[in-house]
Enzyme design. Sequence first.
Site, PDB file in Angstrom:
ATOM      1  N   HIS A  24       0.579  -6.333  -3.506  1.00  0.00           N
ATOM      2  CA  HIS A  24       1.200  -6.269  -2.159  1.00  0.00           C
ATOM      3  C   HIS A  24       0.386  -5.217  -1.230  1.00  0.00           C
ATOM      4  O   HIS A  24       0.091  -5.667  -0.241  1.00  0.00           O
ATOM      5  CB  HIS A  24       2.636  -5.426  -2.534  1.00  0.00           C
ATOM      6  CG  HIS A  24       3.429  -5.348  -1.264  1.00  0.00           C
ATOM      7  ND1 HIS A  24       4.457  -6.165  -0.633  1.00  0.00           N
ATOM      8  CD2 HIS A  24       3.187  -4.343  -0.274  1.00  0.00           C
ATOM      9  CE1 HIS A  24       4.819  -5.533   0.624  1.00  0.00           C
ATOM     10  NE2 HIS A  24       4.276  -4.316   0.871  1.00  0.00           N
ATOM     11  N   GLU A  25       0.138  -4.096  -1.801  1.00  0.00           N
ATOM     12  CA  GLU A  25      -0.709  -3.374  -0.932  1.00  0.00           C
ATOM     13  C   GLU A  25      -1.947  -4.010  -0.519  1.00  0.00           C
ATOM     14  O   GLU A  25      -2.794  -3.527   0.569  1.00  0.00           O
ATOM     15  CB  GLU A  25      -0.905  -1.748  -1.547  1.00  0.00           C
ATOM     16  CG  GLU A  25       0.551  -1.072  -1.745  1.00  0.00           C
ATOM     17  CD  GLU A  25       1.456  -1.090  -0.398  1.00  0.00           C
ATOM     18  OE1 GLU A  25       0.773  -0.783   0.534  1.00  0.00           O
ATOM     19  OE2 GLU A  25       2.592  -0.881  -0.548  1.00  0.00           O
ATOM     20  N   HIS A  28      -2.124  -5.583   2.572  1.00  0.00           N
ATOM     21  CA  HIS A  28      -2.269  -4.557   3.867  1.00  0.00           C
ATOM     22  C   HIS A  28      -3.548  -4.152   3.974  1.00  0.00           C
ATOM     23  O   HIS A  28      -4.251  -4.015   4.884  1.00  0.00           O
ATOM     24  CB  HIS A  28      -1.257  -3.382   3.595  1.00  0.00           C
ATOM     25  CG  HIS A  28      -0.011  -3.816   3.768  1.00  0.00           C
ATOM     26  ND1 HIS A  28       0.683  -4.577   4.594  1.00  0.00           N
ATOM     27  CD2 HIS A  28       1.120  -3.355   3.107  1.00  0.00           C
ATOM     28  CE1 HIS A  28       2.248  -4.740   4.260  1.00  0.00           C
ATOM     29  NE2 HIS A  28       2.284  -4.025   3.331  1.00  0.00           N
TER      30      HIS A  28
END
Length: 433
Positions: A24-25, A28
Amino acid sequence: MTLFMTILGIVVFVVGLLFSIAWHEAGHLITGKMFGVRVPQYMVGFGRTLWSKKIGETEYGLKAIPAGGYCRLIGMFPPDASGKVQARSTSPWRSMIEDAREASYEEVGPGDEDRMFYQRKPWQRTIIMLAGPFMNLILAIGLLAVYLMGFGINKTTSTVSTVSECVVSADAKTDKCPADAKPAPGKAAGLLPGDRIVSFNGQKIGDYEKLQGLIRKSSGEVTLVVDRKGQKLTLKPVLEQNKMIKLDGDGRAVPNQYTTTGFLGISPATGIQRQSAAESVEFTSDIVKNAFHGLLRIPQKVPALWGAAFQGDERDQDSPVGVVGAARVGGEVAALDVPPSQRVGLMIFIIAGFNVSLFLFNMLPLLPLDGGHVVGAWWESIRRRIASLRKRPDPGPFDVARLMPVAYVVASIFIAFTVLVLIADLINPVKVT
């Protein structure tokens, strides 16, 4: 051996959880760097740092508590109208705003004047914030494809498991045949356990759902072709109209509701079946849809969750489950007395479901979630567009920091709910059935 497998299942789930958070990170991180935002930290977990290494301008690390993670982007909030970060205010609400703004500028240094998040165009900020949850969605789709097409799911089949002796209403208080009961059509026609129904009135049968629908819509004599130990046989049962349990649009039984339909008098066998690509897409879309509806129903489930945690009430099987509960389920799955391939498949399914939840949860249009920042970017774009159409000065970036008091309230609710789920998972857990 059971204890070892339980511990192994918990460890596998935790590793899957950490990977899902890191994945997920990474969304970003990659998109932030792609659009020129400086990313000083990329961390998996919270609390004390267990390991870290700086590569280029970013410190990568692993922290002690595997309950989340973060990717620090500098300049998440714009400076206030004066163009700088203000000192702390005596107002608690204002202090929240300025504390958040100050934190977003802590690691801004020389050369970073044009590398802050708030300076990116709204569509770029939208991509950066959506990249995280969409990475979870991509991972979930991939894992579900492996599970469905590689391992398969337990489904009812068109093979006969049992044949009823007689016609008995679904709301009867006993399964025993009354003296005046008619023989079941399947029994009278010679159907046997193990027969695989190949066609019904000339229509090819591939699964039980289709067969069940055709039986319920039919009455009188029908033609069945069955495969009995490799030999094709044609049978002609005469279907009876019988009071049966009502089914919803998805083919699930509706409790305590009945309808009169065609009745053959068989129950299907179940088995592990690999799904086609088309079936996998349909199954995955159903998983996402059901998870979305489940997310919307969470407020309704809080009273039952409270009862399960503090009043000894029975825990609903579709009750919200936290990280501890999911890890416990993972341990139970690993210890199940089923073939290893099914245990591996179920573990993949659990981690895929967790990623679906991460995707939907982070898409909520609330700060401090990713969706809240997306709403801020869209509102800025709309505001600037309106100003342009009215030939007015550019209003500048929307100050998302002004919404931090709301973000703290939302975070407080989430924390309280997380604690409630944790207590329920420890005292009255959801168990694998």
